[in-house]
Motif scaffolding. Structure first.
Motif, PDB file in Angstrom:
ATOM      1  N   ARG A  23       0.810  -1.221   0.000  1.00 37.65           N
ATOM      2  CA  ARG A  23       0.000   0.000   0.000  1.00 37.65           C
ATOM      3  C   ARG A  23       0.845   1.274   0.000  1.00 37.65           C
ATOM      4  O   ARG A  23       0.378   2.335   0.392  1.00 37.65           O
ATOM      5  N   CYS A  24       2.082   1.159  -0.454  1.00 38.85           N
ATOM      6  CA  CYS A  24       2.914   2.364  -0.569  1.00 38.85           C
ATOM      7  C   CYS A  24       2.324   3.274  -1.644  1.00 38.85           C
ATOM      8  O   CYS A  24       1.577   2.834  -2.506  1.00 38.85           O
ATOM      9  N   ASN A  42       1.504   3.506  -7.282  1.00 41.87           N
ATOM     10  CA  ASN A  42       1.056   2.164  -6.902  1.00 41.87           C
ATOM     11  C   ASN A  42      -0.460   2.079  -7.049  1.00 41.87           C
ATOM     12  O   ASN A  42      -1.205   2.543  -6.192  1.00 41.87           O
ATOM     13  N   GLU A  43      -0.911   1.457  -8.104  1.00 47.42           N
ATOM     14  CA  GLU A  43      -2.341   1.320  -8.374  1.00 47.42           C
ATOM     15  C   GLU A  43      -3.033   0.437  -7.335  1.00 47.42           C
ATOM     16  O   GLU A  43      -4.237   0.525  -7.145  1.00 47.42           O
ATOM     17  N   ALA A  44      -2.285  -0.428  -6.667  1.00 47.12           N
ATOM     18  CA  ALA A  44      -2.863  -1.357  -5.686  1.00 47.12           C
ATOM     19  C   ALA A  44      -3.076  -0.715  -4.317  1.00 47.12           C
ATOM     20  O   ALA A  44      -3.726  -1.301  -3.458  1.00 47.12           O
ATOM     21  N   GLY A  50      -6.009  -7.812  -1.694  1.00 49.41           N
ATOM     22  CA  GLY A  50      -5.006  -8.284  -2.641  1.00 49.41           C
ATOM     23  C   GLY A  50      -3.971  -7.258  -3.043  1.00 49.41           C
ATOM     24  O   GLY A  50      -3.306  -7.412  -4.065  1.00 49.41           O
ATOM     25  N   ALA A  51      -3.798  -6.216  -2.237  1.00 45.87           N
ATOM     26  CA  ALA A  51      -2.859  -5.145  -2.598  1.00 45.87           C
ATOM     27  C   ALA A  51      -1.429  -5.659  -2.699  1.00 45.87           C
ATOM     28  O   ALA A  51      -0.691  -5.269  -3.608  1.00 45.87           O
ATOM     29  N   ALA A 111      14.294 -13.034   5.194  1.00 43.77           N
ATOM     30  CA  ALA A 111      14.120 -14.473   5.013  1.00 43.77           C
ATOM     31  C   ALA A 111      12.670 -14.914   5.191  1.00 43.77           C
ATOM     32  O   ALA A 111      12.252 -15.932   4.662  1.00 43.77           O
ATOM     33  N   THR A 112      11.897 -14.166   5.965  1.00 44.85           N
ATOM     34  CA  THR A 112      10.491 -14.505   6.203  1.00 44.85           C
ATOM     35  C   THR A 112       9.652 -13.252   6.088  1.00 44.85           C
ATOM     36  O   THR A 112      10.133 -12.147   6.331  1.00 44.85           O
ATOM     37  N   PRO A 113       8.381 -13.404   5.727  1.00 43.81           N
ATOM     38  CA  PRO A 113       7.527 -12.215   5.592  1.00 43.81           C
ATOM     39  C   PRO A 113       7.222 -11.577   6.937  1.00 43.81           C
ATOM     40  O   PRO A 113       7.249 -12.241   7.970  1.00 43.81           O
ATOM     41  N   GLY A 114       6.908 -10.299   6.883  1.00 41.99           N
ATOM     42  CA  GLY A 114       6.452  -9.590   8.068  1.00 41.99           C
ATOM     43  C   GLY A 114       4.954  -9.789   8.229  1.00 41.99           C
ATOM     44  O   GLY A 114       4.323 -10.500   7.452  1.00 41.99           O
ATOM     45  N   PRO A 115       4.369  -9.156   9.229  1.00 38.75           N
ATOM     46  CA  PRO A 115       2.917  -9.276   9.413  1.00 38.75           C
ATOM     47  C   PRO A 115       2.157  -8.543   8.313  1.00 38.75           C
ATOM     48  O   PRO A 115       2.680  -7.621   7.702  1.00 38.75           O
ATOM     49  N   ALA A 116       0.953  -8.985   8.064  1.00 39.49           N
ATOM     50  CA  ALA A 116       0.106  -8.319   7.079  1.00 39.49           C
ATOM     51  C   ALA A 116      -0.335  -6.967   7.617  1.00 39.49           C
ATOM     52  O   ALA A 116      -0.405  -6.753   8.824  1.00 39.49           O
ATOM     53  N   ASN A 117      -0.621  -6.049   6.743  1.00 39.38           N
ATOM     54  CA  ASN A 117      -1.215  -4.747   7.077  1.00 39.38           C
ATOM     55  C   ASN A 117      -0.352  -3.881   7.972  1.00 39.38           C
ATOM     56  O   ASN A 117      -0.854  -3.153   8.809  1.00 39.38           O
ATOM     57  N   VAL A 118       0.955  -3.933   7.818  1.00 37.48           N
ATOM     58  CA  VAL A 118       1.825  -3.056   8.589  1.00 37.48           C
ATOM     59  C   VAL A 118       1.535  -1.615   8.200  1.00 37.48           C
ATOM     60  O   VAL A 118       1.345  -1.309   7.036  1.00 37.48           O
ATOM     61  N   GLY A 119       1.478  -0.768   9.190  1.00 37.67           N
ATOM     62  CA  GLY A 119       1.259   0.641   8.930  1.00 37.67           C
ATOM     63  C   GLY A 119      -0.196   1.017   8.802  1.00 37.67           C
ATOM     64  O   GLY A 119      -0.520   2.145   8.519  1.00 37.67           O
ATOM     65  N   LYS A 120      -1.087   0.080   9.010  1.00 37.10           N
ATOM     66  CA  LYS A 120      -2.496   0.416   8.956  1.00 37.10           C
ATOM     67  C   LYS A 120      -2.806   1.346  10.122  1.00 37.10           C
ATOM     68  O   LYS A 120      -2.435   1.069  11.247  1.00 37.10           O
ATOM     69  N   GLY A 121      -3.469   2.422   9.879  1.00 39.28           N
ATOM     70  CA  GLY A 121      -3.710   3.424  10.912  1.00 39.28           C
ATOM     71  C   GLY A 121      -4.679   2.973  11.986  1.00 39.28           C
ATOM     72  O   GLY A 121      -5.499   2.099  11.777  1.00 39.28           O
TER      73      GLY A 121
END
Length: 163
Positions: A23-24, A42-44, A50-51, A111-121
Motif C-alpha cells: 500500500r505504498c 502504486n495502483e494497488a 489483494g494489494a 528471510a520470512t515475511p512480516g505481518p500483514a497490514n503493517v502501517g495500517k492506521g
C-alpha cells in the motif's frame, strides 16, 4: 548496473521510504549507478484486497533485482520471491539514502515475511451515543440518562451535557 525498487511516500529520491509494500504510494525504480529513476504510482494502494500481490506483480514487471521497503506481508513475499526479487526490509530514511545503503552492501535480505497490514492506521476518536442528562421536569424528575459509547476505531469519549 542494478535496477532496484524502493517503496516511497512520494515521487522523488528525497521522498521518505514508505514502510508498507503493498500500500505504498509510489515505487521508485532506480539505477543504482546513475540514480536515474522512474516513479510509478502504486495502483494497488487503494485496493480493497489483494494489494500485496498486485503490488508484487507491478514490481516484477519492472525487471528489478531487489525491493527495499519497511515490511512485506505474507501474500506479497512469495510473489516477489517467485519472481527472483531479493527483499530487503526494515528500510527507513529517504529513497536516496536507501539506495546508497544498498550500494554499500549494508542491508540484509529478508528471510520470512512480516505481518500483514503493517502501517495500517489506528481509528480516531469515536462519538458518544449517550443521551446525557435531561432537564428536570416538574418535581425534579429527569429524562434521559445513559452513558456514551465509542463508535469508530478509536476511543469513544462522551460527557453527558445538560440540555
Amino acid at each position: 548496473m542494478a535496477r532496484i525498487c524502493v517503496t516511497s511516500s512520494g515521487p522523488t529520491l528525497e521522498s521518505t521510504v514508505d514502510p508498507r509494500f503493498g500500500r505504498c504510494a509510489y515505487f521508485i525504480v532506480a539505477d543504482t549507478e546513475t540514480l536515474a529513476f522512474d516513479a510509478i504510482s502504486n495502483e494497488a494502494a487503494m485496493a480493497s484486497g489483494g494489494a500485496g500481490v498486485r503490488a508484487a506483480q507491478t514490481v516484477a514487471a519492472q525487471n528489478v533485482e531487489a525491493v527495499l521497503t519497511g515490511s512485506v506481508g505474507p501474500n506479497a513475499f512469495p510473489a516477489l520471491q517467485d519472481s527472483g526479487i531479493k527483499i530487503l526490509a526494515g528500510i527507513s530514511g529517504t529513497v536516496k539514502s536507501a539506495i546508497e545503503s544498498y550500494k554499500g552492501g549494508s542491508l540484509e535480505e529478508l528471510a520470512t515475511p512480516g505481518p500483514a497490514n503493517v502501517g495500517k492506521g489506528q481509528g480516531g476518536p469515536g462519538r458518544g451515543l449517550g443521551m446525557g442528562r435531561g432537564a428536570g421536569m416538574g418535581m425534579g424528575m429527569g429524562r434521559g440518562g445513559g452513558m456514551g459509547s465509542g463508535r469508530g476505531g478509536g476511543r469513544g469519549r462522551h460527557r453527558g451535557g445538560r440540555t
